[in-house]
Design an enzyme around this catalytic site. Sequence first.
Site, PDB file in Angstrom:
ATOM      1  N   ASP A 136      -2.126  -4.835   3.593  1.00  0.00           N
ATOM      2  CA  ASP A 136      -0.805  -4.544   4.161  1.00  0.00           C
ATOM      3  C   ASP A 136      -0.111  -3.552   3.219  1.00  0.00           C
ATOM      4  O   ASP A 136       0.386  -3.938   2.179  1.00  0.00           O
ATOM      5  CB  ASP A 136      -0.027  -5.859   4.261  1.00  0.00           C
ATOM      6  CG  ASP A 136       1.417  -5.693   4.692  1.00  0.00           C
ATOM      7  OD1 ASP A 136       1.821  -4.577   5.063  1.00  0.00           O
ATOM      8  OD2 ASP A 136       2.160  -6.694   4.619  1.00  0.00           O
TER       9      ASP A 136
ATOM     10  N   ASP B 135       0.868  -1.890  11.241  1.00  0.00           N
ATOM     11  CA  ASP B 135       1.038  -2.796  10.104  1.00  0.00           C
ATOM     12  C   ASP B 135       0.129  -4.007  10.274  1.00  0.00           C
ATOM     13  O   ASP B 135      -0.552  -4.154  11.299  1.00  0.00           O
ATOM     14  CB  ASP B 135       2.503  -3.232  10.001  1.00  0.00           C
ATOM     15  CG  ASP B 135       2.957  -3.443   8.566  1.00  0.00           C
ATOM     16  OD1 ASP B 135       2.118  -3.835   7.732  1.00  0.00           O
ATOM     17  OD2 ASP B 135       4.145  -3.230   8.276  1.00  0.00           O
TER      18      ASP B 135
ATOM     19  N   GLU C 241       9.031  -0.204   2.825  1.00  0.00           N
ATOM     20  CA  GLU C 241       8.962  -1.211   3.892  1.00  0.00           C
ATOM     21  C   GLU C 241       9.008  -2.620   3.330  1.00  0.00           C
ATOM     22  O   GLU C 241       9.649  -3.503   3.898  1.00  0.00           O
ATOM     23  CB  GLU C 241       7.681  -1.000   4.712  1.00  0.00           C
ATOM     24  CG  GLU C 241       7.639  -1.787   6.020  1.00  0.00           C
ATOM     25  CD  GLU C 241       7.131  -3.210   5.869  1.00  0.00           C
ATOM     26  OE1 GLU C 241       7.308  -4.015   6.806  1.00  0.00           O
ATOM     27  OE2 GLU C 241       6.547  -3.531   4.806  1.00  0.00           O
ATOM     28  N   GLU C 242       8.317  -2.866   2.215  1.00  0.00           N
ATOM     29  CA  GLU C 242       8.230  -4.216   1.666  1.00  0.00           C
ATOM     30  C   GLU C 242       9.561  -4.732   1.132  1.00  0.00           C
ATOM     31  O   GLU C 242       9.719  -5.935   0.913  1.00  0.00           O
ATOM     32  CB  GLU C 242       7.165  -4.280   0.567  1.00  0.00           C
ATOM     33  CG  GLU C 242       5.737  -4.051   1.045  1.00  0.00           C
ATOM     34  CD  GLU C 242       5.224  -5.134   1.985  1.00  0.00           C
ATOM     35  OE1 GLU C 242       5.963  -6.107   2.255  1.00  0.00           O
ATOM     36  OE2 GLU C 242       4.084  -5.011   2.446  1.00  0.00           O
TER      37      GLU C 242
ATOM     38  N   HIS D 159       3.266   2.419   6.103  1.00  0.00           N
ATOM     39  CA  HIS D 159       3.861   2.422   4.757  1.00  0.00           C
ATOM     40  C   HIS D 159       2.789   2.267   3.693  1.00  0.00           C
ATOM     41  O   HIS D 159       1.789   1.566   3.883  1.00  0.00           O
ATOM     42  CB  HIS D 159       4.934   1.332   4.616  1.00  0.00           C
ATOM     43  CG  HIS D 159       4.432  -0.085   4.670  1.00  0.00           C
ATOM     44  ND1 HIS D 159       4.079  -0.787   3.542  1.00  0.00           N
ATOM     45  CD2 HIS D 159       4.247  -0.931   5.708  1.00  0.00           C
ATOM     46  CE1 HIS D 159       3.712  -2.016   3.881  1.00  0.00           C
ATOM     47  NE2 HIS D 159       3.792  -2.129   5.193  1.00  0.00           N
TER      48      HIS D 159
ATOM     49  N   HIS E 297      -0.016 -11.247   2.481  1.00  0.00           N
ATOM     50  CA  HIS E 297       0.741 -11.290   1.226  1.00  0.00           C
ATOM     51  C   HIS E 297       0.155 -12.286   0.234  1.00  0.00           C
ATOM     52  O   HIS E 297       0.846 -12.774  -0.657  1.00  0.00           O
ATOM     53  CB  HIS E 297       2.226 -11.587   1.476  1.00  0.00           C
ATOM     54  CG  HIS E 297       2.998 -10.387   1.913  1.00  0.00           C
ATOM     55  ND1 HIS E 297       4.361 -10.285   1.776  1.00  0.00           N
ATOM     56  CD2 HIS E 297       2.602  -9.228   2.482  1.00  0.00           C
ATOM     57  CE1 HIS E 297       4.764  -9.113   2.240  1.00  0.00           C
ATOM     58  NE2 HIS E 297       3.701  -8.463   2.683  1.00  0.00           N
TER      59      HIS E 297
END
Length: 397
Positions: free
Chosen positions: A197, A252, A231-232, A78, A332
């Site tokens: 990510d 990922d 995706e997030e 992604h 994140h």
Amino acid sequence: MTPSQPMPLPLDLDYLRHVLVELLEIPSPAGRTDHVQQYVGERLAALGIPSTLTRRGALSAYLPGPRTTGADRAIVVHTDVIGGMVKRLKENGRLELQPIGTHSARFAEGAHVRVFTDHLDRVVTGQVLPLKASGHRYNDAVDSQGIGWELVEVRVDEPVYDTAGLRALGIDVGDFVALLPNPQVTPAGYVKSRHLDDKAGVAAVLTACKALVDAGVTPAVSAHLLITVTEEIGHGASHGLDPDVAEIVSVDAAVVAPGQQSREDAATLAMGDGVGPFDYHLTRNLAAIARENGVDLVRDVFDNYRSDVAAAVEAGAHARVALLGFGVDATHGHERTHLDGLRHLTQLLCLYLQSELVFPEWDAEPAGELAKFPSLAVQPAQEDGPREGPIGLPDLR
């Protein structure tokens, strides 16, 4: 050329590094991803790999294998990242944020941002600050302020002091706010940046495709590449997968933290995540491919984690699923990985694309007879199948 056995391929690591940095520099919070998808599509086209775009913005590409019938596989990554959206224009000329994706305001504090207005030629820069940002004004209260999105605001880099000033800049509720990544590659090979990510995963997949193209190697099985953009926010690979796909491997970020086996300098095979276990057969097959070819691979299980394949399965994908990752410290947040880990991951993708499906004959159809399922390949069972009672249980009469 289609090798009879998977073999390690030469990797263009300069390409990987260059593409990764360029991807990181393209803002792509979930919901605003057209630019990054154009970039990935152009990179695929340069490799001679055509792609199409779905209505919802996912890119779908195809690497044909030697067979014209039977089951295929898919690699999913992604390009969308975490970010923010303007929730409110504040009376003091600053912006209240609504997070896009799951991430803590703790790591947004201090971030430089771009605010994208509806006017394409008007991008406003700024910075995320806690409400109590002045040590000379608030003293110890700076440290006692809590953490939360309601306790931060965006200070825009324009002379505005009220709501009217913000509107005059073209800013409105619903505008996207991108956290700038500030990518750095250190002499020791560490890559530090927000949004590794999953920009690093995309770079690894593109580099693996380039390695196959450069070596003139045809994948053993037709492979679909799906580059998703939600995706997030949980949607991920909920659409865009070909119905012939029997195996899906998501690429990922892997979690580097206390209590986890993942490392920044190795590839990771996820055995399970917050949604549940990944496919028994596919995960063991990937582990065997890595072991037989000298790929540094560790196994791990993640707690607060879901990926593209979770959305695919929930949407009804009838396929085996697995997840390969690159170790990321402080996911994140202020993320960091290592070029060695990306190298191992990329090589494993090359090997996987050269390998057969776990069960090529069985998986050619969506269902088959229980007695013909090749359980003995990975899970011990009586060869005769369940004819005289439960497999492996003694006669208790």
